[in-house]
Motif scaffolding. Structure first.
Motif, mmCIF file in Angstrom:
data_model
loop_
_atom_site.group_PDB
_atom_site.id
_atom_site.type_symbol
_atom_site.label_atom_id
_atom_site.label_comp_id
_atom_site.label_asym_id
_atom_site.label_seq_id
_atom_site.Cartn_x
_atom_site.Cartn_y
_atom_site.Cartn_z
ATOM 1 N N ARG A 163 -8.204 -6.355 1.297
ATOM 2 C CA ARG A 163 -7.410 -5.185 0.920
ATOM 3 C C ARG A 163 -6.651 -5.410 -0.389
ATOM 4 O O ARG A 163 -6.046 -4.482 -0.922
ATOM 5 C CB ARG A 163 -6.437 -4.845 2.060
ATOM 6 C CG ARG A 163 -7.168 -4.368 3.311
ATOM 7 C CD ARG A 163 -6.362 -4.618 4.573
ATOM 8 N NE ARG A 163 -5.172 -3.794 4.647
ATOM 9 C CZ ARG A 163 -4.267 -3.884 5.637
ATOM 10 N NH1 ARG A 163 -4.455 -4.780 6.613
ATOM 11 N NH2 ARG A 163 -3.201 -3.104 5.637
ATOM 12 N N GLU A 211 0.821 -1.216 0.000
ATOM 13 C CA GLU A 211 0.000 0.000 0.000
ATOM 14 C C GLU A 211 0.855 1.265 0.000
ATOM 15 O O GLU A 211 0.334 2.355 -0.271
ATOM 16 C CB GLU A 211 -0.938 -0.008 1.197
ATOM 17 C CG GLU A 211 -2.058 -1.035 1.057
ATOM 18 C CD GLU A 211 -2.964 -1.116 2.276
ATOM 19 O OE1 GLU A 211 -4.087 -1.629 2.133
ATOM 20 O OE2 GLU A 211 -2.549 -0.659 3.362
ATOM 21 N N GLY A 212 2.127 1.122 0.287
ATOM 22 C CA GLY A 212 3.029 2.263 0.226
ATOM 23 C C GLY A 212 3.682 2.465 -1.131
ATOM 24 O O GLY A 212 4.400 3.443 -1.333
ATOM 25 N N GLN A 213 3.414 1.541 -2.066
ATOM 26 C CA GLN A 213 4.030 1.631 -3.386
ATOM 27 C C GLN A 213 3.250 2.578 -4.294
ATOM 28 O O GLN A 213 2.023 2.527 -4.367
ATOM 29 C CB GLN A 213 4.115 0.240 -4.028
ATOM 30 C CG GLN A 213 4.910 -0.765 -3.222
ATOM 31 C CD GLN A 213 6.322 -0.283 -2.944
ATOM 32 O OE1 GLN A 213 7.072 0.068 -3.857
ATOM 33 N NE2 GLN A 213 6.696 -0.264 -1.672
ATOM 34 N N GLU A 214 3.985 3.419 -5.010
ATOM 35 C CA GLU A 214 3.382 4.419 -5.891
ATOM 36 C C GLU A 214 2.460 3.788 -6.930
ATOM 37 O O GLU A 214 1.361 4.289 -7.191
ATOM 38 C CB GLU A 214 4.496 5.203 -6.595
ATOM 39 C CG GLU A 214 4.018 6.137 -7.670
ATOM 40 C CD GLU A 214 5.165 6.724 -8.488
ATOM 41 O OE1 GLU A 214 4.869 7.414 -9.479
ATOM 42 O OE2 GLU A 214 6.340 6.477 -8.132
ATOM 43 N N ASN A 238 -5.276 1.772 -7.697
ATOM 44 C CA ASN A 238 -5.937 0.975 -6.655
ATOM 45 C C ASN A 238 -5.622 -0.525 -6.781
ATOM 46 O O ASN A 238 -6.438 -1.369 -6.430
ATOM 47 C CB ASN A 238 -7.457 1.176 -6.694
ATOM 48 C CG ASN A 238 -7.861 2.598 -6.339
ATOM 49 O OD1 ASN A 238 -7.277 3.215 -5.443
ATOM 50 N ND2 ASN A 238 -8.822 3.136 -7.059
ATOM 51 N N TRP A 268 0.943 0.873 -6.892
ATOM 52 C CA TRP A 268 -0.255 0.262 -6.309
ATOM 53 C C TRP A 268 -1.322 1.344 -6.099
ATOM 54 O O TRP A 268 -2.493 1.169 -6.435
ATOM 55 C CB TRP A 268 0.071 -0.431 -4.991
ATOM 56 C CG TRP A 268 -1.141 -0.931 -4.267
ATOM 57 C CD1 TRP A 268 -1.888 -0.267 -3.331
ATOM 58 C CD2 TRP A 268 -1.776 -2.209 -4.424
ATOM 59 N NE1 TRP A 268 -2.941 -1.043 -2.893
ATOM 60 C CE2 TRP A 268 -2.898 -2.236 -3.553
ATOM 61 C CE3 TRP A 268 -1.516 -3.318 -5.217
ATOM 62 C CZ2 TRP A 268 -3.737 -3.341 -3.453
ATOM 63 C CZ3 TRP A 268 -2.357 -4.425 -5.116
ATOM 64 C CH2 TRP A 268 -3.458 -4.427 -4.244
ATOM 65 N N LYS A 269 -0.903 2.476 -5.557
ATOM 66 C CA LYS A 269 -1.845 3.553 -5.262
ATOM 67 C C LYS A 269 -2.379 4.201 -6.544
ATOM 68 O O LYS A 269 -3.509 4.692 -6.559
ATOM 69 C CB LYS A 269 -1.147 4.614 -4.394
ATOM 70 C CG LYS A 269 -0.823 4.121 -2.988
ATOM 71 C CD LYS A 269 -0.258 5.213 -2.109
ATOM 72 C CE LYS A 269 1.152 5.573 -2.497
ATOM 73 N NZ LYS A 269 1.759 6.543 -1.534
ATOM 74 N N ARG A 270 -1.602 4.181 -7.609
ATOM 75 C CA ARG A 270 -1.994 4.869 -8.832
ATOM 76 C C ARG A 270 -3.313 4.354 -9.387
ATOM 77 O O ARG A 270 -4.168 5.138 -9.798
ATOM 78 C CB ARG A 270 -0.880 4.703 -9.880
ATOM 79 C CG ARG A 270 -1.131 5.472 -11.158
ATOM 80 C CD ARG A 270 0.039 5.335 -12.127
ATOM 81 N NE ARG A 270 0.174 3.954 -12.617
ATOM 82 C CZ ARG A 270 1.085 3.583 -13.519
ATOM 83 N NH1 ARG A 270 1.957 4.471 -13.975
ATOM 84 N NH2 ARG A 270 1.144 2.343 -13.921
#
Length: 488
Positions: free
Chosen positions: A245, A216-219, A225, A221-223
């Motif tokens: 999650r 969840e801290g990886q760029e 979802n 992954w967040k880009r």
């Protein structure tokens, strides 16, 4: 001069026979011919002109087709192989083959991969190894996580020459997909090998939480979802604490037995075959050496969906030419299972704790016709494999009728049994993880085919507004969203 006057001065010509061929006359005053042949000649001339025009158009069409659109049978650049066929031949298409999907594999912390192997070895008394990459991954039925990891670590040229459906890239900006290497299934069984009375020093639950926190801290992954990420959880209990999650990702699983409808579906996820644990049968088709009608060896007592096993034991264990053996996973049991499957016509495959079980894939590589008794089973690679040609499906209620199964199997003629065996021999490579043209290649192909849907879901996510609902709507099947409305 009128026609009536002409007829009055000239004798009426004698009508020729109906089969006479008209000839030219040398008479200075030839008798007038009937008016019918003249328009017929004109029609014939018009037909000839039309025919010449059609032939000319066809010739022009053939000329332009040959030079502007080469015949796929002649031009090899317009030819592709069936994505998964070893000997399925080729079929012509007028579009070039799709390029491999670009996959970026994360350099995850060691504790999620080789660290799990080290803990597994230590729990069984293994010596400390300084270079963990030299550790050997232990064999078990959920080894897909190791084979995929090892495949992506092969030299890219070697993978490309083998025709892999995916290409590994080192720049995440170039990637279509992101592979998260984690030995989640091995992590589950680390503590099972510890001597009785010893305290476990390893926690699978902690590993799961650490993995999700890191991810969840990886760029990237967040880009999106996590929708363009691939996560393997082949054991039905793998990542059970954190799957909610991770559910946006492409999940690689054995079945959906312990996953909820808003966590997984055939639309976005991929069903993996178990790694078979018995020796592959390398003989030819035939029934001469297969004296046993029906064979099963495995745990008799299972949980949940596998409770049917005990009932089947009660019904079948006294039947003639039927072998039902209780046995747990061990080297000795695998040898006995290999011998039994290689000498049986049919192999019983009831559900395990979840709808699927490893015995199915043991049976396939043994050319032992699977008899599948599982009402909710999902099967791998069904877009290229017609399981009706390699297996017999029996619903649970019918299988529990005394005499039903054996009667049905005994009625099958030898010719039909041989047909099943031939099909099994054709498809068994799909279930060989060690075959360079086998399971791993098929898994990557299945994953790469998800790309259009992934892009659709990513774009869709950018316009929807989430809201709470008491029950999920139908969009969860594709998008795992609950209660979404269009952007206001």
């Amino acid at each position: 001069m009128s026609e009536r006057s002409a007829k009055s001065r000239k004798p009426k010509p004698t009508s020729p026979p109906s089969n006479a061929i008209p000839t030219s006359s040398s008479s200075p005053n030839p008798a007038p011919q009937p008016s019918l042949p003249i328009p017929m000649a004109r029609k014939s001339s018009l037909l000839k002109q039309a025919l010449i025009l059609v032939l000319l158009l066809l010739a022009l069409y053939a000329f332009f087709t040959s030079f502007l659109n080469p015949d796929p049978k002649i031009d090899p650049s317009f030819r592709i192989q069936r994505p998964s066929g070893e000997d399925h031949g080729e079929f012509p298409v007028k579009a070039p083959p799709l390029l491999p999907a670009k996959v970026f594999m994360y350099e995850v912390p060691e504790r999620f991969t080789y660290g799990v192997i080290r803990e597994h070895s230590a729990a069984r008394g293994g010596a400390h190894v300084a270079d963990v990459s030299a550790l050997k991954y232990p064999g078990h039925q959920h080894m897909a996580e190791w084979y995929l990891f090892a495949d992506l670590n092969r030299p890219e040229l070697e993978r490309a020459q083998a025709g892999s459906p995916v290409a590994r890239v080192t720049d995440p900006e170039e990637a279509d997909l992101f592979y998260v290497p984690v030995f989640s299934s091995l992590s589950l069984i680390v503590n099972q090998g510890r001597p009785p009375g010893t305290d476990p020093t390893y926690s699978d639950e902690e590993m799961q939480e650490e993995l999700v926190k890191w991810l969840e801290g990886q760029e990237y992954w967040k880009r999106n979802n996590g929708r363009d990420h691939i996560i393997i959880a082949q054991d039905p209990n793998a990542l059970y604490r954190v799957v909610d999650r991770l559910k946006n990702a492409i999940l690689l699983v054995s079945d959906f037995g312990r996953l909820k409808p808003d966590q997984a579906s055939l639309v976005k996820d991929v069903i993996l075959p178990y790694s078979h644990r018995i020796n592959t049968y390398n003989g030819d088709v035939g029934i001469e050496k297969r004296k046993t009608l029906l064979f099963f060896m495995g745990n008799r007592f299972r949980k949940e969906g596998g409770k049917i096993r005990d009932l089947l034991f009660q019904i079948l264990e006294d039947e003639e030419d039927v072998v039902m053996k209780h046995g747990a996973q061990s080297r000795e049991s695998r040898r006995a299972a290999s011998q039994g499957m290689h000498t049986s016509k049919f192999c019983l495959n009831p559900a395990g704790d979840t709808p699927s079980a490893c015995r199915l894939f043991d049976a396939i590589v043994s050319l032992c016709i699977p008899v599948i008794v599982s009402d909710s089973i999902e099967l791998p690679f069904e877009d290229v494999i017609d399981y009706r040609k390699i297996a017999i499906f029996v619903d649970t209620a019918s299988s529990l009728k005394r005499g039903f199964l054996v009667k049905r199997l005994r009625k099958l003629p030898t010719e039909k049994i041989l047909e099943y065996q031939k099909e099994l021999k054709e498809v068994k490579r799909f279930f060989e993880y060690g075959d360079p043209n086998g399971t791993v290649k098929e898994i990557w192909r299945q994953i790469s085919q998800k790309l259009p849907l992934i892009k659709l879901m990513i774009n869709r996510d950018k316009r929807i507004v989430k809201r709470d609902m008491s029950e999920p709507d139908c969009s969860c099947i594709c998008s795992n969203q609950t209660g979404v409305i269009s952007t206001l």
